[in-house]
Scaffold this motif. Structure first.
Motif, PDB file in Angstrom:
ATOM      1  N   VAL A  64       0.998  -1.060  -0.129  1.00  0.00           N
ATOM      2  CA  VAL A  64       0.172   0.121   0.243  1.00  0.00           C
ATOM      3  C   VAL A  64       0.893   1.214  -0.197  1.00  0.00           C
ATOM      4  CG1 VAL A  64      -1.708   1.368   1.493  1.00  0.00           C
ATOM      5  CG2 VAL A  64      -2.025  -1.128   1.047  1.00  0.00           C
ATOM      6  N   PHE A  65       1.788   1.269   0.925  1.00  0.00           N
ATOM      7  CA  PHE A  65       2.461   2.499   0.994  1.00  0.00           C
ATOM      8  C   PHE A  65       3.711   2.682   0.017  1.00  0.00           C
ATOM      9  CE2 PHE A  65       1.200   4.807   4.931  1.00  0.00           C
ATOM     10  CZ  PHE A  65       0.454   3.701   5.360  1.00  0.00           C
ATOM     11  N   THR A  66       3.948   1.439  -0.622  1.00  0.00           N
ATOM     12  CA  THR A  66       5.120   1.705  -1.937  1.00  0.00           C
ATOM     13  C   THR A  66       4.157   2.245  -3.026  1.00  0.00           C
ATOM     14  OG1 THR A  66       6.205  -0.207  -0.785  1.00  0.00           O
ATOM     15  CG2 THR A  66       6.453   0.287  -3.345  1.00  0.00           C
ATOM     16  N   ARG A  67       2.902   1.719  -3.155  1.00  0.00           N
ATOM     17  CA  ARG A  67       2.126   2.300  -4.174  1.00  0.00           C
ATOM     18  C   ARG A  67       1.763   3.572  -3.760  1.00  0.00           C
ATOM     19  NH1 ARG A  67      -2.970  -1.382  -6.223  1.00  0.00           N
ATOM     20  NH2 ARG A  67      -1.802  -3.484  -6.042  1.00  0.00           N
ATOM     21  N   ALA A  68       1.506   4.039  -2.665  1.00  0.00           N
ATOM     22  CA  ALA A  68       1.120   5.409  -2.496  1.00  0.00           C
ATOM     23  C   ALA A  68       2.208   6.333  -2.657  1.00  0.00           C
ATOM     24  CB  ALA A  68       0.546   5.475  -0.841  1.00  0.00           C
ATOM     25  N   PHE A  69       3.372   6.066  -2.393  1.00  0.00           N
ATOM     26  CA  PHE A  69       4.394   6.870  -2.515  1.00  0.00           C
ATOM     27  C   PHE A  69       4.620   7.398  -4.202  1.00  0.00           C
ATOM     28  CE2 PHE A  69       8.404   9.033  -1.683  1.00  0.00           C
ATOM     29  CZ  PHE A  69       9.115   8.718  -2.574  1.00  0.00           C
ATOM     30  N   THR A  70       4.533   6.222  -5.035  1.00  0.00           N
ATOM     31  CA  THR A  70       4.323   6.581  -6.500  1.00  0.00           C
ATOM     32  C   THR A  70       3.203   7.323  -6.744  1.00  0.00           C
ATOM     33  OG1 THR A  70       5.518   4.408  -6.864  1.00  0.00           O
ATOM     34  CG2 THR A  70       4.694   5.670  -8.634  1.00  0.00           C
ATOM     35  N   ALA A  71       2.136   6.838  -6.445  1.00  0.00           N
ATOM     36  CA  ALA A  71       0.835   7.563  -6.877  1.00  0.00           C
ATOM     37  C   ALA A  71       0.588   9.044  -6.231  1.00  0.00           C
ATOM     38  CB  ALA A  71      -0.331   6.586  -6.434  1.00  0.00           C
ATOM     39  N   LEU A  72       1.404   9.458  -5.391  1.00  0.00           N
ATOM     40  CA  LEU A  72       1.271  10.975  -4.706  1.00  0.00           C
ATOM     41  C   LEU A  72       0.985  11.913  -5.838  1.00  0.00           C
ATOM     42  CD1 LEU A  72       2.970  10.534  -1.421  1.00  0.00           C
ATOM     43  CD2 LEU A  72       0.622  11.424  -1.632  1.00  0.00           C
TER      44      LEU A  72
ATOM     45  N   LEU B  21      -5.706   6.555   1.278  1.00  0.00           N
ATOM     46  CA  LEU B  21      -4.830   5.366   1.466  1.00  0.00           C
ATOM     47  C   LEU B  21      -5.622   4.166   1.714  1.00  0.00           C
ATOM     48  CD1 LEU B  21      -2.398   7.064   4.006  1.00  0.00           C
ATOM     49  CD2 LEU B  21      -1.626   5.962   1.742  1.00  0.00           C
ATOM     50  N   THR B  22      -6.920   4.345   2.395  1.00  0.00           N
ATOM     51  CA  THR B  22      -7.634   3.131   2.545  1.00  0.00           C
ATOM     52  C   THR B  22      -8.289   2.553   1.654  1.00  0.00           C
ATOM     53  OG1 THR B  22      -8.398   4.377   4.579  1.00  0.00           O
ATOM     54  CG2 THR B  22      -9.715   2.436   4.025  1.00  0.00           C
ATOM     55  N   ARG B  23      -8.471   3.333   0.246  1.00  0.00           N
ATOM     56  CA  ARG B  23      -8.953   2.848  -0.691  1.00  0.00           C
ATOM     57  C   ARG B  23      -7.902   2.138  -1.512  1.00  0.00           C
ATOM     58  NH1 ARG B  23      -9.748   7.529  -3.909  1.00  0.00           N
ATOM     59  NH2 ARG B  23     -11.569   7.962  -2.534  1.00  0.00           N
ATOM     60  N   ILE B  24      -6.779   2.737  -1.473  1.00  0.00           N
ATOM     61  CA  ILE B  24      -5.462   1.981  -2.087  1.00  0.00           C
ATOM     62  C   ILE B  24      -5.594   0.594  -1.085  1.00  0.00           C
ATOM     63  CG2 ILE B  24      -3.046   1.688  -2.407  1.00  0.00           C
ATOM     64  CD1 ILE B  24      -2.798   4.469  -2.488  1.00  0.00           C
ATOM     65  N   ALA B  25      -5.658   0.483   0.015  1.00  0.00           N
ATOM     66  CA  ALA B  25      -5.267  -0.814   0.993  1.00  0.00           C
ATOM     67  C   ALA B  25      -6.708  -1.943   0.512  1.00  0.00           C
ATOM     68  CB  ALA B  25      -5.650  -0.233   2.323  1.00  0.00           C
ATOM     69  N   LEU B  26      -7.888  -1.074   0.521  1.00  0.00           N
ATOM     70  CA  LEU B  26      -8.736  -2.110   0.176  1.00  0.00           C
ATOM     71  C   LEU B  26      -8.638  -2.606  -1.373  1.00  0.00           C
ATOM     72  CD1 LEU B  26     -12.344  -0.774   1.398  1.00  0.00           C
ATOM     73  CD2 LEU B  26     -11.144  -2.793   1.950  1.00  0.00           C
ATOM     74  N   ASN B  27      -8.163  -1.905  -2.247  1.00  0.00           N
ATOM     75  CA  ASN B  27      -7.777  -2.412  -3.554  1.00  0.00           C
ATOM     76  C   ASN B  27      -6.797  -3.645  -3.415  1.00  0.00           C
ATOM     77  OD1 ASN B  27      -9.734  -1.020  -4.823  1.00  0.00           O
ATOM     78  ND2 ASN B  27      -8.409   0.618  -5.541  1.00  0.00           N
ATOM     79  N   VAL B  28      -5.726  -3.272  -2.764  1.00  0.00           N
ATOM     80  CA  VAL B  28      -4.661  -4.142  -2.686  1.00  0.00           C
ATOM     81  C   VAL B  28      -5.144  -5.678  -1.740  1.00  0.00           C
ATOM     82  CG1 VAL B  28      -2.471  -4.600  -1.206  1.00  0.00           C
ATOM     83  CG2 VAL B  28      -2.798  -2.597  -2.535  1.00  0.00           C
ATOM     84  N   CYS B  29      -6.044  -5.435  -0.870  1.00  0.00           N
ATOM     85  CA  CYS B  29      -6.596  -6.622  -0.172  1.00  0.00           C
ATOM     86  C   CYS B  29      -7.572  -7.545  -1.215  1.00  0.00           C
ATOM     87  CB  CYS B  29      -7.382  -6.383   1.164  1.00  0.00           C
ATOM     88  SG  CYS B  29      -6.522  -5.730   2.156  1.00  0.00           S
TER      89      CYS B  29
END
Lengths: 278, 193
Positions: B58-66, B79-87
């Motif tokens: 999640v956080f690796t993706r978030a860093f790029t997607a910022l 971040l929660t949206r990213i986390a749910l997608n990753v899950c």
């Protein structure tokens, strides 16, 4: 406000998520309706329980791995900064000088690292490094990042290449599970990589014909004895890496398992499988 | 994780700093949100090791997607949206959710529970609560965690899971009633917080 309408809004009411007018109406209703008042108490109890759900912080290792990931890729900000600085420089002269420096540096680095290898060579130096640093459940993804030319292949094909079709496809270790099967074709030779997981730790086994070489960069390779098995140990910081022969093939085990008996069991399995093939 | 003595920046400043490549700013963002994201991943997937792996993703993706982050949305929601997608991606790969029984570390790490309260009764209640969460359907568990761990509003939950606010309200109603029924033997605990 109807009874059903009130009941449907009780959680939102308890959380302060209704507008002022609806809040007044619901409060008024609750003061006169025993059924809804009881239902509201149940909602409040459930909400109080939910407030006590345990939070779980990740271990420090998670941040270290994230930091490693973002430092090893081009970050958003630093790319922007580099572009702005480059515009201010005397670009043509600078570009030429940099290009020349890059060629020289790459050639020197390549020669120093022994990377001028024959086409029939699988380089495992980078793979071992990534396995050492990978979170136990990240090994398959780490393998995908580091192994050039490897692609996912069906399990049956992977086992056929690895020569383990005639014996049980389960390693003699309780709780082991196969998590990845990848292969690469070099000219006509097929090399397979099997990734396994055991109680949260991972290991990978490469199986290649003898005509395909493995290279390990500058890592020291020393003779080793793994229980009753003669093999070679490849220098690595935290992983256990063993290189061993198996019939007309040779194999490399890169393992996060620290138990010598488990690693010996894995090596013995592949040796035995190939002995039975001959 | 944060540098002692350093003034905490607000969310917009942190995002702007991250977009300029400030890794310390990203570390602050991680410190602020990692526990909520990790807890969400844990309750969705049921495994601590998997949760850590997914948190990392999640956080690796978030860093790029910022770079494409819309600063009008709350960072927690994004971040929660990213986390749910990753899950969801993780579960689509056929990895079934496994329930791991409660462990003491979770109680000790819970800021809602004072150290002096980490008694056998507390541990029993926390274990029963974990089991109740696990028994819930995925839809109810999701909204409960998003509300109480990720601290999203009803509209934010609706946005993250892609449904109406009415649906969120209905699921939270059912989730609350479920917990109240499952944990009726612990009614004192309901009143103790």
């Amino acid at each position: 406000m109807s009874l059903i309408h009130v009941k449907s809004k009780l959680s939102a009411y308890a959380a302060g998520e209704v507008g002022a007018r609806a809040r007044q109406k619901i409060a008024h209703h609750l003061s006169h309706c025993a059924a809804c008042s009881t239902a509201y108490k149940v909602i409040q109890q459930g909400s109080q329980f939910a407030r006590q759900i345990s939070v779980r912080a990740p271990s420090d290792e998670v941040w270290h791995q994230i930091k490693h990931n973002i430092l090893s890729s081009n970050s958003v900000g630093s790319a922007a900064v580099v572009r702005r600085r480059a515009r201010r420089a005397y670009w043509p002269q600078l570009a030429g000088a940099l290009a020349l420096l890059l060629v020289v540096a790459t050639a020197w680095w390549t020669i120093q690292r022994g990377l001028l290898r024959t086409p029939n060579t699988i380089g495992l130096d980078g793979f071992i490094t990534i396995i050492e640093r990978a979170m136990p459940n990240d090994v398959v993804r780490a393998a995908a990042r580091s192994l050039k030319g490897f692609y996912v292949t069906p399990q049956e094909r992977a086992f056929a290449i690895a020569g383990v079709t005639d014996v049980s496809d389960r390693l003699p270790l309780d709780g082991v599970s196969l998590t990845g099967t990848r292969m690469r074709t070099i000219e006509t030779q097929e090399v397979v990589e099997l990734t396994y997981s055991l109680h949260g730790q991972s290991f990978a086994v490469f199986v290649a014909p003898a005509s395909v070489d493995f290279s390990f960069g500058e890592r020291l390779i020393t003779p080793a004895q793994l229980e009753d098995i003669a093999c070679r140990s490849v220098q690595s910081e935290t992983a256990r890496t063993y290189w061993f022969g198996a019939g007309g093939f040779h194999c490399v085990l890169v393992s996060q398992l620290q138990d010598e008996r488990q690693n010996a069991a894995i090596v013995r399995y592949f040796v035995k499988a190939h002995e039975e093939l001959q | 994780m944060t540098v002692p003595g350093q003034k905490t920046r607000n969310e917009r400043e942190l995002i702007a700093a991250c977009q300029l490549g400030d890794h310390l700013a990203f570390e602050e963002i991680y410190a602020l949100h990692s526990t909520a994201i990790h807890t969400l991943a844990f309750y969705v997937c049921g495994d601590r090791h998997v949760a850590e792996d997914l948190t990392q993703q999640v956080f690796t993706r978030a860093f790029t997607a910022l770079r494409t982050f819309n600063s009008q949305a709350r960072l927690r929601t994004w971040l929660t949206r990213i986390a749910l997608n990753v899950c969801i991606d993780h579960q689509r790969k056929g990895r079934k959710r496994e329930f791991l029984p409660f462990d003491d570390q979770a109680v000790k790490g819970n800021p809602l529970i004072a150290a002096s309260d980490v008694s056998a009764e507390r541990t029993e209640f926390a274990g029963a609560l974990d089991k109740a969460i696990d028994k819930m359907s995925r839809k109810l568990r999701e909204v409960i965690i998003l509300k109480y761990i990720n601290e999203l509003s009803y509209s934010e939950i609706a946005e993250v899971i892609g449904c109406s606010i009415g649906t969120v309200s209905s699921r939270l109603n059912r989730g609350h009633r479920f917990l109240a029924a499952e944990l009726k033997d612990f009614q004192e605990e309901a009143g103790s917080v």
